[in-house]
Write a protein that holds these residues in place. Sequence first.
Motif, PDB file in Angstrom:
ATOM      1  N   GLU A 181      -2.711  -1.094  -8.172  1.00  0.00           N
ATOM      2  CA  GLU A 181      -3.273   0.141  -8.730  1.00  0.00           C
ATOM      3  C   GLU A 181      -2.174   1.061  -9.256  1.00  0.00           C
ATOM      4  N   LEU A 182      -1.069   1.170  -8.522  1.00  0.00           N
ATOM      5  CA  LEU A 182       0.061   1.972  -9.015  1.00  0.00           C
ATOM      6  C   LEU A 182       0.571   1.400 -10.328  1.00  0.00           C
ATOM      7  N   ASP A 183       0.696   0.085 -10.392  1.00  0.00           N
ATOM      8  CA  ASP A 183       1.171  -0.582 -11.599  1.00  0.00           C
ATOM      9  C   ASP A 183       0.229  -0.291 -12.770  1.00  0.00           C
ATOM     10  N   ALA A 184      -1.075  -0.380 -12.536  1.00  0.00           N
ATOM     11  CA  ALA A 184      -2.057  -0.120 -13.592  1.00  0.00           C
ATOM     12  C   ALA A 184      -1.980   1.324 -14.082  1.00  0.00           C
ATOM     13  N   ALA A 185      -1.591   2.238 -13.201  1.00  0.00           N
ATOM     14  CA  ALA A 185      -1.466   3.654 -13.564  1.00  0.00           C
ATOM     15  C   ALA A 185      -0.097   3.982 -14.155  1.00  0.00           C
ATOM     16  N   GLY A 186       0.802   3.004 -14.215  1.00  0.00           N
ATOM     17  CA  GLY A 186       2.131   3.210 -14.770  1.00  0.00           C
ATOM     18  C   GLY A 186       3.078   3.931 -13.829  1.00  0.00           C
ATOM     19  N   ILE A 187       2.801   3.856 -12.526  1.00  0.00           N
ATOM     20  CA  ILE A 187       3.659   4.498 -11.529  1.00  0.00           C
ATOM     21  C   ILE A 187       4.549   3.430 -10.914  1.00  0.00           C
ATOM     22  N   ASP A 188       5.848   3.587 -11.099  1.00  0.00           N
ATOM     23  CA  ASP A 188       6.816   2.609 -10.620  1.00  0.00           C
ATOM     24  C   ASP A 188       7.513   3.138  -9.368  1.00  0.00           C
ATOM     25  N   PRO A 189       7.300   2.504  -8.212  1.00  0.00           N
ATOM     26  CA  PRO A 189       7.973   2.947  -6.992  1.00  0.00           C
ATOM     27  C   PRO A 189       9.498   3.024  -7.135  1.00  0.00           C
ATOM     28  N   ALA A 190      10.079   2.243  -8.044  1.00  0.00           N
ATOM     29  CA  ALA A 190      11.531   2.271  -8.237  1.00  0.00           C
ATOM     30  C   ALA A 190      11.995   3.640  -8.726  1.00  0.00           C
ATOM     31  N   ARG A 191      11.137   4.355  -9.424  1.00  0.00           N
ATOM     32  CA  ARG A 191      11.483   5.707  -9.888  1.00  0.00           C
ATOM     33  C   ARG A 191      11.689   6.652  -8.700  1.00  0.00           C
ATOM     34  N   PHE A 192      11.110   6.296  -7.572  1.00  0.00           N
ATOM     35  CA  PHE A 192      11.244   7.076  -6.356  1.00  0.00           C
ATOM     36  C   PHE A 192      12.360   6.518  -5.454  1.00  0.00           C
ATOM     37  N   GLY A 193      13.028   5.461  -5.928  1.00  0.00           N
ATOM     38  CA  GLY A 193      14.050   4.819  -5.120  1.00  0.00           C
ATOM     39  C   GLY A 193      13.471   3.845  -4.115  1.00  0.00           C
ATOM     40  N   LEU A 194      12.220   3.453  -4.329  1.00  0.00           N
ATOM     41  CA  LEU A 194      11.536   2.521  -3.417  1.00  0.00           C
ATOM     42  C   LEU A 194      11.381   1.168  -4.078  1.00  0.00           C
ATOM     43  N   SER A 195      11.389   0.112  -3.307  1.00  0.00           N
ATOM     44  CA  SER A 195      11.162  -1.221  -3.851  1.00  0.00           C
ATOM     45  C   SER A 195       9.757  -1.685  -3.484  1.00  0.00           C
ATOM     46  N   VAL A 196       9.234  -2.532  -4.338  1.00  0.00           N
ATOM     47  CA  VAL A 196       7.871  -3.043  -4.139  1.00  0.00           C
ATOM     48  C   VAL A 196       7.865  -4.120  -3.097  1.00  0.00           C
ATOM     49  N   THR A 205       0.836  -1.200   0.000  1.00  0.00           N
ATOM     50  CA  THR A 205       0.000   0.000   0.000  1.00  0.00           C
ATOM     51  C   THR A 205       0.871   1.251   0.000  1.00  0.00           C
ATOM     52  N   TRP A 206       0.380   2.285  -0.663  1.00  0.00           N
ATOM     53  CA  TRP A 206       1.167   3.486  -0.913  1.00  0.00           C
ATOM     54  C   TRP A 206       0.317   4.734  -0.747  1.00  0.00           C
ATOM     55  N   ALA A 207       0.983   5.831  -0.405  1.00  0.00           N
ATOM     56  CA  ALA A 207       0.347   7.146  -0.373  1.00  0.00           C
ATOM     57  C   ALA A 207       1.063   8.016  -1.405  1.00  0.00           C
ATOM     58  N   LEU A 208       0.282   8.690  -2.232  1.00  0.00           N
ATOM     59  CA  LEU A 208       0.801   9.509  -3.320  1.00  0.00           C
ATOM     60  C   LEU A 208       0.368  10.947  -3.087  1.00  0.00           C
ATOM     61  N   GLY A 209       1.344  11.834  -2.982  1.00  0.00           N
ATOM     62  CA  GLY A 209       1.041  13.226  -2.692  1.00  0.00           C
ATOM     63  C   GLY A 209       1.632  14.176  -3.713  1.00  0.00           C
ATOM     64  N   ASP A 210       1.487  15.470  -3.433  1.00  0.00           N
ATOM     65  CA  ASP A 210       1.954  16.539  -4.295  1.00  0.00           C
ATOM     66  C   ASP A 210       2.788  17.496  -3.442  1.00  0.00           C
ATOM     67  N   SER A 211       4.057  17.635  -3.759  1.00  0.00           N
ATOM     68  CA  SER A 211       4.929  18.481  -2.945  1.00  0.00           C
ATOM     69  C   SER A 211       4.505  19.946  -2.968  1.00  0.00           C
ATOM     70  N   LYS A 212       3.799  20.344  -3.997  1.00  0.00           N
ATOM     71  CA  LYS A 212       3.330  21.719  -4.110  1.00  0.00           C
ATOM     72  C   LYS A 212       2.125  21.985  -3.205  1.00  0.00           C
ATOM     73  N   ARG A 213       1.454  20.917  -2.791  1.00  0.00           N
ATOM     74  CA  ARG A 213       0.273  21.039  -1.942  1.00  0.00           C
ATOM     75  C   ARG A 213       0.391  20.081  -0.752  1.00  0.00           C
ATOM     76  N   PRO A 214       1.367  20.302   0.125  1.00  0.00           N
ATOM     77  CA  PRO A 214       1.604  19.368   1.232  1.00  0.00           C
ATOM     78  C   PRO A 214       0.470  19.328   2.254  1.00  0.00           C
ATOM     79  N   ASP A 215      -0.421  20.311   2.230  1.00  0.00           N
ATOM     80  CA  ASP A 215      -1.545  20.339   3.163  1.00  0.00           C
ATOM     81  C   ASP A 215      -2.701  19.448   2.714  1.00  0.00           C
ATOM     82  N   VAL A 216      -2.669  18.970   1.472  1.00  0.00           N
ATOM     83  CA  VAL A 216      -3.732  18.121   0.934  1.00  0.00           C
ATOM     84  C   VAL A 216      -3.438  16.662   1.276  1.00  0.00           C
ATOM     85  N   GLN A 217      -4.453  15.956   1.737  1.00  0.00           N
ATOM     86  CA  GLN A 217      -4.331  14.540   2.086  1.00  0.00           C
ATOM     87  C   GLN A 217      -3.849  13.733   0.877  1.00  0.00           C
TER      88      GLN A 217
END
Length: 74
Positions: free
Chosen positions: A59-74, A39-51
């Motif tokens: 779901e991340l995989d289906a959206a084409g978001i790879d945690p490895a791009r963030f330096g994270l492993s699945v 499970t993952w939380a996806l945010g926006d650095s420009k809007r840190p006050d938004v949940q």
Amino acid sequence: MLDGSDLYALDIDGASFVKACGGPCTEGCVTLARIGDGTWALGDSKRPDVQPLRFTTAELDAAGIDPARFGLSV
């Protein structure tokens, strides 16, 4: 598998968010943190006050978001 309401019940206090930018980070960057097993939380650095939005690894995989791009492993 967790459903949407279960994901938002997970505590994200203390989650370690990391940024991934497509270019210069002048417009803001996407942030991602692991908040549980698969499970993952996806945010926006420009809007840190938004949940941050929450997703499963599938779901991340289906959206084409790879945690490895963030330096994270699945």
